[in-house]
Each structure stands twice: as structure tokens, then as C-alpha cells.
Design a protein around this motif. Structure first.
Motif, short mmCIF file in Angstrom:
data_model
loop_
_atom_site.label_atom_id
_atom_site.label_comp_id
_atom_site.label_asym_id
_atom_site.label_seq_id
_atom_site.Cartn_x
_atom_site.Cartn_y
_atom_site.Cartn_z
N GLN A 14 0.80 -1.23 0.00
CA GLN A 14 0.00 0.00 0.00
C GLN A 14 0.84 1.28 0.00
N THR A 15 0.30 2.28 -0.69
CA THR A 15 0.93 3.60 -0.75
C THR A 15 0.71 4.35 0.56
N ASN A 16 1.70 5.19 0.92
CA ASN A 16 1.60 6.03 2.12
C ASN A 16 1.21 5.23 3.36
N THR A 17 1.97 4.14 3.56
CA THR A 17 1.75 3.26 4.70
C THR A 17 3.10 2.98 5.35
N CYS A 18 3.13 3.06 6.68
CA CYS A 18 4.36 2.78 7.43
C CYS A 18 4.09 1.68 8.45
N ILE A 19 5.16 1.13 9.01
CA ILE A 19 5.04 0.01 9.95
C ILE A 19 6.12 0.12 11.03
N TYR A 20 5.77 -0.31 12.23
CA TYR A 20 6.74 -0.42 13.32
C TYR A 20 6.24 -1.50 14.28
N SER A 21 7.01 -2.11 15.13
CA SER A 21 8.45 -2.09 15.16
C SER A 21 8.94 -3.25 14.30
N ILE A 22 9.58 -2.94 13.19
CA ILE A 22 9.99 -3.94 12.22
C ILE A 22 11.50 -4.11 12.25
N SER A 23 11.94 -5.36 12.28
CA SER A 23 13.37 -5.65 12.29
C SER A 23 13.94 -5.54 10.87
N LYS A 24 15.13 -5.01 10.79
CA LYS A 24 15.79 -4.81 9.50
C LYS A 24 16.78 -5.93 9.24
N SER A 25 16.72 -6.49 8.06
CA SER A 25 17.67 -7.54 7.67
C SER A 25 18.14 -7.26 6.26
N THR A 26 19.15 -7.98 5.81
CA THR A 26 19.67 -7.81 4.45
C THR A 26 18.57 -8.05 3.42
N GLU A 27 17.77 -9.09 3.68
CA GLU A 27 16.70 -9.45 2.73
C GLU A 27 15.59 -8.40 2.70
N ARG A 28 15.30 -7.80 3.84
CA ARG A 28 14.21 -6.84 3.92
C ARG A 28 14.61 -5.44 3.47
N THR A 29 15.90 -5.14 3.47
CA THR A 29 16.36 -3.78 3.19
C THR A 29 15.78 -3.18 1.92
N PRO A 30 15.75 -3.90 0.78
CA PRO A 30 15.22 -3.29 -0.45
C PRO A 30 13.69 -3.27 -0.53
N LEU A 31 13.00 -3.85 0.47
CA LEU A 31 11.55 -3.97 0.41
C LEU A 31 10.82 -2.77 0.99
N ILE A 87 10.64 -11.51 11.61
CA ILE A 87 12.04 -11.69 11.23
C ILE A 87 12.55 -13.07 11.67
N THR A 88 12.01 -13.60 12.78
CA THR A 88 12.42 -14.93 13.24
C THR A 88 12.00 -16.01 12.25
N HIS A 89 10.82 -15.86 11.65
CA HIS A 89 10.33 -16.78 10.62
C HIS A 89 11.26 -16.75 9.41
N HIS A 90 11.56 -15.56 8.91
CA HIS A 90 12.41 -15.42 7.74
C HIS A 90 13.83 -15.90 8.02
N TYR A 91 14.30 -15.65 9.23
CA TYR A 91 15.66 -16.06 9.61
C TYR A 91 15.81 -17.59 9.58
N LEU A 92 14.84 -18.28 10.18
CA LEU A 92 14.93 -19.74 10.22
C LEU A 92 14.74 -20.37 8.83
N LEU A 93 13.89 -19.77 8.02
CA LEU A 93 13.76 -20.24 6.63
C LEU A 93 15.11 -20.13 5.91
N LYS A 94 15.78 -19.00 6.11
CA LYS A 94 17.08 -18.76 5.48
C LYS A 94 18.10 -19.82 5.92
N HIS A 95 17.95 -20.32 7.15
CA HIS A 95 18.90 -21.30 7.67
C HIS A 95 18.42 -22.74 7.50
#
Length: 253
Positions: free
Chosen positions: A80-97, A140-148
Motif C-alpha cells: 500500500q501507498t503512504n503506509t508505514c510500519i513499526y516495530s519492524i526488524s531490519k535484515s539484508t533481505e528486507r532492506t530493499p523492500l 524476522i524470526t520466521h524469515h531467519y529460520l527459513l534462510k537457515h
């Protein structure tokens, strides 16, 4: 004629100096995650919420906070446009998103089991692959474990919300572990009725620090994101950010 032109020029000046006047509020999405954001009948509070509110107020940007399950908030912010989110963890995979406004807090993440499970003795993350870990979907815990190399439906049990995580750990024999923020754990234990004494920290996941951020969708106006970045930095430089931390110090331990 002259007065009409003056009124026209005045209106243009007002728009130039106050670009957010009358603007539609930015949607700010989050989840119930004490002590960072706390959903109550009287509204949303919490350490991170206080910082986010002041960031938008200093920037002069209208906003509206909505609380929902994390996966839904995450997916909506991606789309969605003009939408923000918190508290979101930053990772290498999420950085460009997302467009990242700035950090709100940092904490440690650990694997926990029930203390009455002496059969569980983790030394490495590979040991956890022999067991089943409950995590929040799109966290981020979900994405981290998938990555591993963890697989959904095998080593991973997905929850829509972190709220029921400890109840699932206690109530289901097929769930062995949870991966959770150490600060959040005591609040989840209090809300779920699972005593902290019943839990055993198995290992800290040292390469998964939870650096909580405020971020916005890629289609959010870059002008808005720039103003928010400046505002958050101003909050930190002025000492007000430290004052907010001090006000929540006993709850952030």
C-alpha cells in the motif's frame, strides 16, 4: 482584481509552506507487542509508539495507527501507498523492500523451551532442526529460520500472532521451542499465564539481534520519508528520545 490576485498568491503560499495541510493521514500499522507497542481500550501506547507519535508530530505529518496481526500489517505495508510500519526488524533481505526511517530499539533473541523438557539441550542452531519451533508468520524470526534451512510444516510451526506463542508451547506436545525477543518474553508470559519459571533459555541467537525500526512502503512519498528521518534524528539529537527511554527503562529490561 488586485485583491483576487493577492488571495490566489496567498493560497499558493499556504500550500508551499504547509504541504501536509489537509492531507490524508499516513497509515501506521503495528501489532500488540508489549512493551514496544501496547494495544489498550484507550488507544495504543508503549515505548516505540511514543517515539513514533513524536516523530510524526515533529514532522507535522498526519497519521493514524492501526493494530493488527503482524503478517497482515507486514503484507499491507509491502503493497500500500503512504503506509508505514513499526516495530519492524531490519535484515539484508528486507532492506530493499521498504524505505527505512530509523531505529527505535535493539534487543536480544533466544530459543526457549519448557523447563520440564530435559531432553532438549541446544548447543547450535542445527540441533533445533531436529525439533519443532513456533514462530510468528512473516516475523524476522520466521524469515531467519527459513534462510537457515528450517522448513514450514516440519521444523517450523507458524502463528498468525505472537500472543498465543507460549500457550502453544505449553499446550501442544508437538511444539518444542519458541524463538522470541528476550524483552518481550516476560510480557508474553504475563499475558498468557505461563510463568517465567516454567521456561528455559536454550541459546541466544547471536546473529539475530532484533533492531526495531520505523519503515514505510516503497510507494510512500519520498518527501514524507525524508521528513520522518529528519524528525526522528531531531528527536534523538535533542535528548527527547533518551527521555522517552528513561520513562520506560523499568519495562525495557
Amino acid at each position: 482584481m488586485i485583491k483576487g490576485r493577492q488571495r490566489f498568491l496567498g493560497a499558493l503560499l499556504l500550500l508551499a509552506c504547509c504541504p501536509t495541510a489537509g492531507a490524508k493521514p499516513i497509515k501506521v500499522l503495528t501489532e500488540h507487542l508489549p512493551p514496544y507497542q501496547i494495544d489498550t481500550r484507550s488507544g495504543v501506547s508503549g515505548f516505540a509508539t511514543e517515539v513514533v507519535r513524536r516523530t510524526f508530530e515533529i514532522a507535522g505529518i498526519p497519521y493514524q495507527i492501526e493494530v493488527q496481526d503482524w503478517s497482515r500489517a507486514y503484507q499491507r505495508t509491502l503493497r500500500q501507498t503512504n503506509t508505514c510500519i513499526y516495530s519492524i526488524s531490519k535484515s539484508t533481505e528486507r532492506t530493499p523492500l521498504f524505505q527505512w526511517v530509523g531505529a527505535l530499539a535493539s534487543t536480544i533473541t533466544s530459543m526457549y523451551s519448557l523447563k520440564n523438557r530435559p531432553d532438549i539441550q541446544l548447543k547450535t542452531l542445527e540441533d533445533a532442526k531436529k525439533l519443532v519451533t513456533a514462530v510468528t508468520k512473516d516475523d524476522i524470526t520466521h524469515h531467519y529460520l527459513l534462510k537457515h534451512g528450517f522448513k514450514e510444516g516440519e521444523q517450523l510451526y507458524l502463528l498468525e500472532s505472537v500472543t498465543t506463542m507460549l500457550n502453544v508451547l505449553q499446550g501442544r506436545k508437538d511444539i518444542d521451542l519458541v524463538l522470541i525477543n528476550d524483552t518481550i518474553l516476560k510480557y508474553r508470559a504475563l499475558e498468557s499465564g505461563v510463568p517465567l519459571e516454567a521456561l528455559q533459555k536454550q541459546m541466544e541467537v547471536t546473529d539475530l539481534p532484533l533492531d526495531f525500526h520505523l519503515a514505510c512502503s516503497l510507494t510512500t512519498s519520498t518527501d514524507i520519508v525524508t521528513k520522518l528521518k529528519t524528525s526522528l534524528q531531531q528527536l534523538k539529537d535533542s535528548g527527547e528520545f533518551s527521555q522517552i527511554i528513561a520513562g520506560w527503562a523499568d519495562k525495557l529490561k
